[in-house]
Design a protein around this motif. Structure first.
Motif, PDB file in Angstrom:
ATOM      1  N   GLN A 172       0.813  -1.215   0.000  1.00  0.00           N
ATOM      2  CA  GLN A 172       0.000   0.000   0.000  1.00  0.00           C
ATOM      3  C   GLN A 172       0.849   1.268   0.000  1.00  0.00           C
ATOM      4  N   ALA A 173       2.020   1.206   0.595  1.00  0.00           N
ATOM      5  CA  ALA A 173       2.849   2.402   0.720  1.00  0.00           C
ATOM      6  C   ALA A 173       3.784   2.617  -0.469  1.00  0.00           C
ATOM      7  N   ASN A 174       3.877   1.652  -1.378  1.00  0.00           N
ATOM      8  CA  ASN A 174       4.784   1.791  -2.512  1.00  0.00           C
ATOM      9  C   ASN A 174       4.195   2.702  -3.583  1.00  0.00           C
ATOM     10  N   LYS A 175       4.995   3.668  -4.045  1.00  0.00           N
ATOM     11  CA  LYS A 175       4.530   4.514  -5.147  1.00  0.00           C
ATOM     12  C   LYS A 175       4.374   3.698  -6.414  1.00  0.00           C
ATOM     13  N   TYR A 176       5.353   2.830  -6.675  1.00  0.00           N
ATOM     14  CA  TYR A 176       5.300   1.911  -7.811  1.00  0.00           C
ATOM     15  C   TYR A 176       5.796   0.537  -7.345  1.00  0.00           C
ATOM     16  N   PRO A 177       5.433  -0.531  -8.030  1.00  0.00           N
ATOM     17  CA  PRO A 177       6.161  -1.788  -7.851  1.00  0.00           C
ATOM     18  C   PRO A 177       7.640  -1.575  -8.200  1.00  0.00           C
ATOM     19  N   TYR A 178       8.522  -2.377  -7.613  1.00  0.00           N
ATOM     20  CA  TYR A 178       9.959  -2.181  -7.814  1.00  0.00           C
ATOM     21  C   TYR A 178      10.325  -2.149  -9.295  1.00  0.00           C
ATOM     22  N   PHE A 179       9.787  -3.086 -10.053  1.00  0.00           N
ATOM     23  CA  PHE A 179      10.156  -3.163 -11.463  1.00  0.00           C
ATOM     24  C   PHE A 179       9.771  -1.891 -12.201  1.00  0.00           C
ATOM     25  N   ASP A 180       8.539  -1.411 -12.014  1.00  0.00           N
ATOM     26  CA  ASP A 180       8.101  -0.185 -12.683  1.00  0.00           C
ATOM     27  C   ASP A 180       8.960   1.001 -12.245  1.00  0.00           C
ATOM     28  N   ASP A 181       9.295   1.039 -10.962  1.00  0.00           N
ATOM     29  CA  ASP A 181      10.144   2.108 -10.440  1.00  0.00           C
ATOM     30  C   ASP A 181      11.494   2.106 -11.159  1.00  0.00           C
ATOM     31  N   CYS A 182      12.074   0.917 -11.326  1.00  0.00           N
ATOM     32  CA  CYS A 182      13.369   0.814 -11.997  1.00  0.00           C
ATOM     33  C   CYS A 182      13.263   1.147 -13.482  1.00  0.00           C
ATOM     34  N   PHE A 183      12.195   0.724 -14.115  1.00  0.00           N
ATOM     35  CA  PHE A 183      11.968   1.048 -15.523  1.00  0.00           C
ATOM     36  C   PHE A 183      11.930   2.562 -15.718  1.00  0.00           C
ATOM     37  N   LEU A 184      11.161   3.236 -14.867  1.00  0.00           N
ATOM     38  CA  LEU A 184      11.031   4.686 -14.982  1.00  0.00           C
ATOM     39  C   LEU A 184      12.329   5.412 -14.626  1.00  0.00           C
ATOM     40  N   ALA A 185      13.033   4.914 -13.603  1.00  0.00           N
ATOM     41  CA  ALA A 185      14.279   5.557 -13.193  1.00  0.00           C
ATOM     42  C   ALA A 185      15.376   5.381 -14.233  1.00  0.00           C
ATOM     43  N   SER A 186      15.346   4.272 -14.956  1.00  0.00           N
ATOM     44  CA  SER A 186      16.400   3.968 -15.923  1.00  0.00           C
ATOM     45  C   SER A 186      16.159   4.606 -17.284  1.00  0.00           C
ATOM     46  N   MET A 187      14.925   4.917 -17.607  1.00  0.00           N
ATOM     47  CA  MET A 187      14.600   5.359 -18.961  1.00  0.00           C
ATOM     48  C   MET A 187      15.303   6.659 -19.384  1.00  0.00           C
ATOM     49  N   PRO A 188      15.427   7.665 -18.517  1.00  0.00           N
ATOM     50  CA  PRO A 188      16.074   8.903 -18.971  1.00  0.00           C
ATOM     51  C   PRO A 188      17.527   8.720 -19.393  1.00  0.00           C
ATOM     52  N   GLN A 189      18.219   7.720 -18.847  1.00  0.00           N
ATOM     53  CA  GLN A 189      19.616   7.497 -19.190  1.00  0.00           C
ATOM     54  C   GLN A 189      19.805   6.468 -20.300  1.00  0.00           C
ATOM     55  N   ALA A 190      18.749   5.780 -20.680  1.00  0.00           N
ATOM     56  CA  ALA A 190      18.860   4.722 -21.677  1.00  0.00           C
ATOM     57  C   ALA A 190      18.686   5.287 -23.085  1.00  0.00           C
ATOM     58  N   ARG A 191      19.393   4.692 -24.025  1.00  0.00           N
ATOM     59  CA  ARG A 191      19.308   5.153 -25.412  1.00  0.00           C
ATOM     60  C   ARG A 191      18.180   4.472 -26.159  1.00  0.00           C
ATOM     61  N   ASP A 192      17.895   3.220 -25.817  1.00  0.00           N
ATOM     62  CA  ASP A 192      16.890   2.455 -26.542  1.00  0.00           C
ATOM     63  C   ASP A 192      16.342   1.368 -25.620  1.00  0.00           C
ATOM     64  N   PHE A 193      15.414   0.576 -26.127  1.00  0.00           N
ATOM     65  CA  PHE A 193      14.781  -0.429 -25.274  1.00  0.00           C
ATOM     66  C   PHE A 193      15.747  -1.533 -24.856  1.00  0.00           C
ATOM     67  N   GLY A 194      16.737  -1.841 -25.667  1.00  0.00           N
ATOM     68  CA  GLY A 194      17.721  -2.835 -25.265  1.00  0.00           C
ATOM     69  C   GLY A 194      18.497  -2.393 -24.048  1.00  0.00           C
ATOM     70  N   ALA A 195      18.999  -1.157 -24.094  1.00  0.00           N
ATOM     71  CA  ALA A 195      19.731  -0.618 -22.949  1.00  0.00           C
ATOM     72  C   ALA A 195      18.820  -0.456 -21.745  1.00  0.00           C
TER      73      ALA A 195
END
Length: 255
Positions: A182-205
């Motif tokens: 209940q206290a999580n803003k996102y599930p861990y995986f979604d959180d990591c996906f969102l946190a990693s996207m600004p630094q990633a060049r493409d979906f593979g990275a």
């Protein structure tokens, strides 16, 4: 000769820059929050937070907002994003509609609870074979990226594995994922996906960065056994992934 080589290089870079900016302009995207219950049965905004912010991130990466459809189990709560109701028929109909308008490629993102039989979408289970059929009938042989954020979501890989597809899941077939409280803003995986996207060049990275982020967080928080996110990329799509590059943060459009 050297001047000719430099000229060709300049032309190639210019073309590559144009392609990069427009890489996802004709791609469709469907983003689904499949539940609103936390792991303890209480209410959580985690799945809808992920749905909303993944949609925003896709817009920043170059997807056209008009080509993205969102779904929520409780759509009446989210007038700001106006999602559709999360039901399998409505999701399929949206996939038909938006893939017809944006024929370049497809993205499907689902965040929800999962079981060994599939992922929860409101009161029903989306089975891997059903999703495979939905994608076959709407996206066909187009480049396709599928992201399933749910426990046991590795079960989707065998059914979805085709040469034109990439599949990224939050866990292997026999493991749970974490962060659905209940206290999580996102599930861990979604959180990591969102946190990693600004630094990633493409979906593979992005896939590799997300997997590493999940591993690091689970170790730090002593979560066990590890979820072990799965990555599968078809042979046809693999060499093409770098060509589908996200827009640079400074040039991305606001959705």
């Amino acid at each position: 000769m050297r001047r000719l080589v430099l000229l060709f290089a300049a032309l190639w870079l210019a073309a590559a820059g144009g392609a990069r900016a427009a890489a996802f302009a004709d791609w469709s995207a469907v983003v689904v929050a499949g539940d609103w219950h936390a792991s303890d049965g209480g209410a959580t905004e985690g799945f809808d937070n992920a749905r909303r912010d993944v949609t925003l991130a896709l817009g920043r990466a170059g997807f056209q907002p008009a080509n993205i459809r969102q779904f929520s189990v409780r759509p009446e709560r989210y007038k700001d994003t106006n999602p559709g109701k999360s039901d399998l028929r409505g999701i399929y109909e949206a996939m038909v509609d938006v893939s017809g308008k944006a024929p370049g490629g497809c993205l499907f993102y689902l965040t929800s609870h999962g079981l060994p039989q599939g992922a929860q979408v409101d009161q029903r289970i989306l089975a891997p074979g059903v999703l495979a059929t939905m994608l076959d009938q709407t996206c066909g042989k187009r480049p396709t990226v599928v992201v399933i954020s749910a426990c046991f979501s590795g079960v989707f890989v065998p059914a979805l594995a085709k040469s034109n597809r990439m599949v990224l899941t939050a866990a292997r077939p026999d493991r749970t994922s974490f962060g659905c409280g209940q206290a999580n803003k996102y599930p861990y995986f979604d959180d990591c996906f969102l946190a990693s996207m600004p630094q990633a060049r493409d979906f593979g990275a992005l896939a590799n960065a997300t997997r590493d982020c999940v591993r690091t967080r689970e170790i730090a928080e002593k979560m066990s056994p590890p979820s072990e996110p799965q990555i599968w990329v078809g042979a046809e799509l693999r060499p093409m992934l770098p060509l589908y590059a996200f827009e640079a943060p400074g040039t991305a459009r606001k959705p």
